[in-house]
Design a protein around this motif. Sequence first.
Motif, PDB file in Angstrom:
ATOM      1  N   SER A  33       4.514  -4.971   6.224  1.00  0.00           N
ATOM      2  CA  SER A  33       5.740  -4.447   6.793  1.00  0.00           C
ATOM      3  C   SER A  33       5.896  -3.537   6.137  1.00  0.00           C
ATOM      4  CB  SER A  33       6.820  -5.610   6.052  1.00  0.00           C
ATOM      5  OG  SER A  33       7.188  -5.287   5.366  1.00  0.00           O
ATOM      6  N   PRO A  34       6.494  -2.273   7.103  1.00  0.00           N
ATOM      7  CA  PRO A  34       7.071  -0.984   6.565  1.00  0.00           C
ATOM      8  C   PRO A  34       7.692  -0.811   5.117  1.00  0.00           C
ATOM      9  CG  PRO A  34       7.339  -0.789   8.945  1.00  0.00           C
ATOM     10  CD  PRO A  34       6.750  -2.577   7.899  1.00  0.00           C
ATOM     11  N   ASP A  35       8.890  -1.744   4.872  1.00  0.00           N
ATOM     12  CA  ASP A  35       9.368  -1.853   4.308  1.00  0.00           C
ATOM     13  C   ASP A  35       8.695  -2.061   2.866  1.00  0.00           C
ATOM     14  OD1 ASP A  35       8.996  -4.095   5.090  1.00  0.00           O
ATOM     15  OD2 ASP A  35      11.108  -5.223   3.136  1.00  0.00           O
ATOM     16  N   LEU A  36       7.714  -2.906   3.116  1.00  0.00           N
ATOM     17  CA  LEU A  36       6.911  -2.848   1.630  1.00  0.00           C
ATOM     18  C   LEU A  36       5.693  -1.388   1.726  1.00  0.00           C
ATOM     19  CD1 LEU A  36       5.962  -7.050   1.971  1.00  0.00           C
ATOM     20  CD2 LEU A  36       7.201  -5.223   0.606  1.00  0.00           C
ATOM     21  N   PRO A  41       3.224   1.725  -4.845  1.00  0.00           N
ATOM     22  CA  PRO A  41       3.313   2.887  -5.514  1.00  0.00           C
ATOM     23  C   PRO A  41       2.435   3.195  -4.968  1.00  0.00           C
ATOM     24  CG  PRO A  41       2.040   0.722  -6.325  1.00  0.00           C
ATOM     25  CD  PRO A  41       2.866   0.009  -5.563  1.00  0.00           C
ATOM     26  N   TYR A  42       2.139   4.735  -5.127  1.00  0.00           N
ATOM     27  CA  TYR A  42       1.227   5.764  -4.800  1.00  0.00           C
ATOM     28  C   TYR A  42       0.038   5.120  -4.668  1.00  0.00           C
ATOM     29  CZ  TYR A  42      -0.907  10.957  -4.841  1.00  0.00           C
ATOM     30  OH  TYR A  42      -2.216  10.947  -4.751  1.00  0.00           O
ATOM     31  N   GLU A  43      -0.512   5.093  -6.058  1.00  0.00           N
ATOM     32  CA  GLU A  43      -1.898   4.412  -5.868  1.00  0.00           C
ATOM     33  C   GLU A  43      -2.157   3.113  -5.101  1.00  0.00           C
ATOM     34  OE1 GLU A  43      -0.389   5.881  -9.614  1.00  0.00           O
ATOM     35  OE2 GLU A  43       0.392   4.629  -8.852  1.00  0.00           O
ATOM     36  N   VAL A  48      -5.732   3.254   1.120  1.00  0.00           N
ATOM     37  CA  VAL A  48      -5.076   3.003   2.696  1.00  0.00           C
ATOM     38  C   VAL A  48      -6.062   4.186   3.292  1.00  0.00           C
ATOM     39  CG1 VAL A  48      -4.365   2.545   4.315  1.00  0.00           C
ATOM     40  CG2 VAL A  48      -3.607   1.986   2.005  1.00  0.00           C
ATOM     41  N   LYS A  49      -7.433   4.203   4.067  1.00  0.00           N
ATOM     42  CA  LYS A  49      -8.152   5.118   4.658  1.00  0.00           C
ATOM     43  C   LYS A  49      -7.396   5.767   5.177  1.00  0.00           C
ATOM     44  CE  LYS A  49     -11.993   6.065   7.824  1.00  0.00           C
ATOM     45  NZ  LYS A  49     -12.864   5.167   8.873  1.00  0.00           N
ATOM     46  N   GLY A  50      -7.286   7.296   5.071  1.00  0.00           N
ATOM     47  CA  GLY A  50      -6.771   7.815   5.871  1.00  0.00           C
ATOM     48  C   GLY A  50      -5.110   9.143   5.205  1.00  0.00           C
ATOM     49  N   VAL A  51      -4.701   8.383   4.116  1.00  0.00           N
ATOM     50  CA  VAL A  51      -3.650   8.356   3.535  1.00  0.00           C
ATOM     51  C   VAL A  51      -4.109   9.184   2.494  1.00  0.00           C
ATOM     52  CG1 VAL A  51      -1.957   7.499   2.086  1.00  0.00           C
ATOM     53  CG2 VAL A  51      -2.300   6.014   4.148  1.00  0.00           C
ATOM     54  N   ILE A  55       0.404  12.645   2.133  1.00  0.00           N
ATOM     55  CA  ILE A  55       1.168  12.042   3.247  1.00  0.00           C
ATOM     56  C   ILE A  55       1.635  10.407   1.993  1.00  0.00           C
ATOM     57  CG2 ILE A  55       0.572   9.318   4.466  1.00  0.00           C
ATOM     58  CD1 ILE A  55      -1.143  11.095   5.811  1.00  0.00           C
ATOM     59  N   ALA A  56       0.735   9.888   0.855  1.00  0.00           N
ATOM     60  CA  ALA A  56       1.139   9.193  -0.316  1.00  0.00           C
ATOM     61  C   ALA A  56       2.366   9.421  -0.941  1.00  0.00           C
ATOM     62  CB  ALA A  56       0.132   8.548  -1.695  1.00  0.00           C
ATOM     63  N   GLN A  57       1.953  10.639  -1.522  1.00  0.00           N
ATOM     64  CA  GLN A  57       3.754  11.277  -2.138  1.00  0.00           C
ATOM     65  C   GLN A  57       4.411  11.253  -1.390  1.00  0.00           C
ATOM     66  OE1 GLN A  57       2.968  12.543  -5.719  1.00  0.00           O
ATOM     67  NE2 GLN A  57       5.082  12.039  -4.894  1.00  0.00           N
ATOM     68  N   ALA A  58       4.244  11.698   0.344  1.00  0.00           N
ATOM     69  CA  ALA A  58       5.717  11.967   0.338  1.00  0.00           C
ATOM     70  C   ALA A  58       6.265  10.270   1.078  1.00  0.00           C
ATOM     71  CB  ALA A  58       5.662  12.871   2.399  1.00  0.00           C
TER      72      ALA A  58
END
Length: 366
Positions: A33-36, A41-43, A48-51, A55-58
């Motif tokens: 889900s989007p909330d999860l 965490p960033y790690e 996830v492929k493509g992230v 994007i992860a930091q944003a």
Amino acid sequence: MVEPASTVIWMALRSIPGLGVVIFHRLLKRFTSPDLVFQAPYEELIQVKGVSPAIAQAICDFNDWPRWDAALEHLVRLGGEVITFSDVRFPVLLRDIPYAPPFIYVRGSLSPADETGIAIIGSRKPSYYGRRTSHRLAVELSRHQVTIVSGLARGIDTAAHQGALDSGGRTLAVLGCGLDVIYPQENKGLYQQISENGALVSEFPLGAAPEGRNFPIRNRIISGLSRGVVVVEAGSQSGAHITAHYALEQGREVFAVPGPIDSPGSIGPHRWIQQGAKLVQSAADILDEFTTLHRSSPMMAEAKVPTPSAQIEDPIIAHLSNAPVQLDDLIRTSGLAAGEVMSRLTLLELQGLVRELPGKFFLLAD
């Protein structure tokens, strides 16, 4: 059904720069889900492929919740709502296309009967013959409880929507802008009628202008909501050609209306007929492909469509690099039709593999 508070989270996640529909679905699959996703965490995000790291930091740094709370309030005042991929009301046909939108903005109402959808598309500057044929086909199909799908553009689209309304049928208009932007302005009255006798649909946020790059993206939704696509009048490099190409990618039927051989508007339909599209002289030619329609059923024969994870071959990718390439050069070097190049570039953008720069330049994404 998705609660409003949860809906805001879907909207917010989609707003992350560089996070396209493919990455969105990968994140949903990984975190459910989007909330999860926002709690991850960033790690874990970076796995996830493509992230990308950006994007992860944003996602980790996101705090612009008031903006999307206000956007949802504006949408509700407009009489619209967001229907997410996890909502049971999300259109069945659209759910199964490659690169399905994670959610859609809707004003009006969707119905299970819309699974009979047939798209009627074509030129923004049609002949009298094209307008009359589009209107007539929409009327005939509507009388068999078929929902007419189109893009609210001038010309063929307008005639198709009007034909459905004139016969008391349902019609869906897929927009290349936000739901609060009426384009073209002369269709303001039609816009209102459609919201009362079907639905206006968009994957673009409120306020999004009708920019040219939006329409190829919009076109995959038109075909995605439809069992088949009917090309009435169109040039060889028109938006209708792109929509028909998407229809083939999605496993939909393609139909084409023949016209005078000396008419520019006949080039597109005749080309599709040469390539195997079914020639249409009346609505019966379309209905014959979907026998359950004759029984006025809200469901048609099971469509053969690829899953969202299906991989589409990308002959364009070999002609791209980290250096920008102009669209005309891509068309020339690939040897493909302009419409096919544009639709493939759109799919590559949705996968996060390609970026578009001003001036119709394209390059591989970082």
